[in-house]
Design a protein around this motif. Sequence first.
Motif, PDB file in Angstrom:
ATOM      1  N   ASN A 107       0.817  -1.213   0.000  1.00 12.61           N
ATOM      2  CA  ASN A 107       0.000   0.000   0.000  1.00 12.61           C
ATOM      3  C   ASN A 107       0.854   1.267   0.000  1.00 12.61           C
ATOM      4  OD1 ASN A 107      -2.342  -1.611   0.119  1.00 12.61           O
ATOM      5  ND2 ASN A 107      -2.170  -1.743   2.344  1.00 12.61           N
ATOM      6  N   GLY A 108       1.973   1.229  -0.739  1.00 11.69           N
ATOM      7  CA  GLY A 108       2.835   2.396  -0.892  1.00 11.69           C
ATOM      8  C   GLY A 108       3.854   2.608   0.207  1.00 11.69           C
ATOM      9  N   SER A 109       3.812   1.802   1.273  1.00 12.05           N
ATOM     10  CA  SER A 109       4.753   1.952   2.384  1.00 12.05           C
ATOM     11  C   SER A 109       5.755   0.804   2.401  1.00 12.05           C
ATOM     12  CB  SER A 109       4.000   1.963   3.719  1.00 12.05           C
ATOM     13  OG  SER A 109       3.123   3.053   3.766  1.00 12.05           O
ATOM     14  N   ASP A 110       7.000   1.124   2.780  1.00 15.57           N
ATOM     15  CA  ASP A 110       8.017   0.083   2.916  1.00 15.57           C
ATOM     16  C   ASP A 110       7.583  -0.905   3.986  1.00 15.57           C
ATOM     17  OD1 ASP A 110       9.731   1.169   0.999  1.00 15.57           O
ATOM     18  OD2 ASP A 110      10.618   2.524   2.459  1.00 15.57           O
ATOM     19  N   GLU A 111       7.907  -2.184   3.753  1.00 15.73           N
ATOM     20  CA  GLU A 111       7.470  -3.237   4.661  1.00 15.73           C
ATOM     21  C   GLU A 111       8.638  -4.148   5.031  1.00 15.73           C
ATOM     22  OE1 GLU A 111       3.672  -5.954   4.985  1.00 15.73           O
ATOM     23  OE2 GLU A 111       4.712  -6.328   3.109  1.00 15.73           O
ATOM     24  N   TYR A 112       8.575  -4.707   6.220  1.00 10.77           N
ATOM     25  CA  TYR A 112       9.546  -5.725   6.619  1.00 10.77           C
ATOM     26  C   TYR A 112       9.429  -6.880   5.623  1.00 10.77           C
ATOM     27  CZ  TYR A 112      10.228  -3.524  11.203  1.00 10.77           C
ATOM     28  OH  TYR A 112      10.553  -2.671  12.225  1.00 10.77           O
ATOM     29  N   THR A 113      10.576  -7.419   5.175  1.00 15.15           N
ATOM     30  CA  THR A 113      10.582  -8.423   4.117  1.00 15.15           C
ATOM     31  C   THR A 113      11.433  -9.631   4.520  1.00 15.15           C
ATOM     32  OG1 THR A 113      10.391  -6.624   2.505  1.00 15.15           O
ATOM     33  CG2 THR A 113      11.021  -8.769   1.661  1.00 15.15           C
ATOM     34  N   GLY A 124      15.753 -20.620  16.267  1.00 14.68           N
ATOM     35  CA  GLY A 124      14.376 -20.204  16.067  1.00 14.68           C
ATOM     36  C   GLY A 124      14.175 -18.951  15.245  1.00 14.68           C
ATOM     37  N   TYR A 125      15.239 -18.406  14.672  1.00 17.51           N
ATOM     38  CA  TYR A 125      15.139 -17.138  13.967  1.00 17.51           C
ATOM     39  C   TYR A 125      15.581 -17.255  12.511  1.00 17.51           C
ATOM     40  CZ  TYR A 125      14.473 -14.407  18.255  1.00 17.51           C
ATOM     41  OH  TYR A 125      13.967 -13.874  19.401  1.00 17.51           O
ATOM     42  N   PHE A 126      15.016 -16.371  11.675  1.00 17.64           N
ATOM     43  CA  PHE A 126      15.446 -16.165  10.301  1.00 17.64           C
ATOM     44  C   PHE A 126      15.751 -14.680  10.124  1.00 17.64           C
ATOM     45  CE2 PHE A 126      13.452 -20.232   9.566  1.00 17.64           C
ATOM     46  CZ  PHE A 126      14.144 -20.771   8.498  1.00 17.64           C
ATOM     47  N   CYS A 127      16.482 -14.350   9.091  1.00 14.71           N
ATOM     48  CA  CYS A 127      16.840 -12.963   8.800  1.00 14.71           C
ATOM     49  C   CYS A 127      15.733 -12.274   7.999  1.00 14.71           C
ATOM     50  CB  CYS A 127      18.154 -12.915   8.013  1.00 14.71           C
ATOM     51  SG  CYS A 127      19.554 -13.598   8.914  1.00 14.71           S
ATOM     52  N   TYR A 128      15.686 -10.965   8.111  1.00 17.92           N
ATOM     53  CA  TYR A 128      14.751 -10.168   7.328  1.00 17.92           C
ATOM     54  C   TYR A 128      15.334  -8.776   7.101  1.00 17.92           C
ATOM     55  CZ  TYR A 128      13.143  -7.639  11.520  1.00 17.92           C
ATOM     56  OH  TYR A 128      13.075  -6.857  12.641  1.00 17.92           O
ATOM     57  N   VAL A 129      14.663  -8.000   6.259  1.00 17.61           N
ATOM     58  CA  VAL A 129      14.999  -6.605   5.992  1.00 17.61           C
ATOM     59  C   VAL A 129      13.909  -5.759   6.626  1.00 17.61           C
ATOM     60  CG1 VAL A 129      15.366  -4.870   4.205  1.00 17.61           C
ATOM     61  CG2 VAL A 129      15.968  -7.247   3.765  1.00 17.61           C
ATOM     62  N   ASP A 130      14.276  -4.793   7.479  1.00 19.34           N
ATOM     63  CA  ASP A 130      13.222  -3.960   8.064  1.00 19.34           C
ATOM     64  C   ASP A 130      12.783  -2.882   7.068  1.00 19.34           C
ATOM     65  OD1 ASP A 130      14.827  -1.641   8.291  1.00 19.34           O
ATOM     66  OD2 ASP A 130      15.100  -1.853  10.441  1.00 19.34           O
ATOM     67  N   ALA A 131      11.815  -2.096   7.435  1.00 17.65           N
ATOM     68  CA  ALA A 131      11.224  -1.117   6.517  1.00 17.65           C
ATOM     69  C   ALA A 131      12.229  -0.060   6.058  1.00 17.65           C
ATOM     70  CB  ALA A 131      10.014  -0.449   7.177  1.00 17.65           C
ATOM     71  N   ASN A 132      13.321   0.111   6.791  1.00 15.89           N
ATOM     72  CA  ASN A 132      14.354   1.086   6.418  1.00 15.89           C
ATOM     73  C   ASN A 132      15.498   0.467   5.636  1.00 15.89           C
ATOM     74  OD1 ASN A 132      13.055   3.247   7.786  1.00 15.89           O
ATOM     75  ND2 ASN A 132      13.834   2.429   9.713  1.00 15.89           N
ATOM     76  N   GLY A 133      15.423  -0.856   5.348  1.00 14.29           N
ATOM     77  CA  GLY A 133      16.484  -1.533   4.620  1.00 14.29           C
ATOM     78  C   GLY A 133      17.569  -2.107   5.506  1.00 14.29           C
ATOM     79  N   THR A 134      17.356  -2.096   6.815  1.00 15.19           N
ATOM     80  CA  THR A 134      18.337  -2.594   7.763  1.00 15.19           C
ATOM     81  C   THR A 134      18.160  -4.089   7.987  1.00 15.19           C
ATOM     82  OG1 THR A 134      18.310  -0.457   8.876  1.00 15.19           O
ATOM     83  CG2 THR A 134      19.220  -2.306  10.121  1.00 15.19           C
TER      84      THR A 134
END
Length: 152
Positions: A107-113, A124-134
């Motif tokens: 919906n036009g906003s950056d999202e955790y990916t 128990g964890y996997f990696c992701y990209v936060d909404a700021n690209g971090t």
Amino acid sequence: MPKRYPWNQTDTNEGSWEKTYLRYLMNDPAGEVYRLLPDEIVELAVPVIKQTANTYDGSNTIIETEDKFWIKSEKELYGRNIFSAPGEGHWYEYYRQEDVPWGKKRNGSDEYTLLRSPNYGTSGYFCYVDANGTASADTAGDSLGLAPAFCI
């Protein structure tokens, strides 16, 4: 994708990418994500070998899977290992450029990916990209944005 997806239905990275619920959803013709992909892409996409570390038991051995659809590893996106184990592919040339979006939008906003990489040193964890690209990591049962990758 119309909604967010988890890596697994429980908070474990056991079996690495190879055994994730998300991989099933993306690559099995009965999987929810597979069924959402445009027919033209499904027909043109070719299987490739993806490498993902097994961090669950601390061995960090590389597991190879053959996938038509996948999500990027931390190395493929950032060119280095931040929260992941080494050996998960190579830095994609596209992401070496400046001002390239790292994640996806909803919906036009950056999202955790979601990323394919299990978090190094945890079970128990996997990696992701936060909404700021971090780069970051989250529990395997949490649902985040999905940006499918494929090769034609």
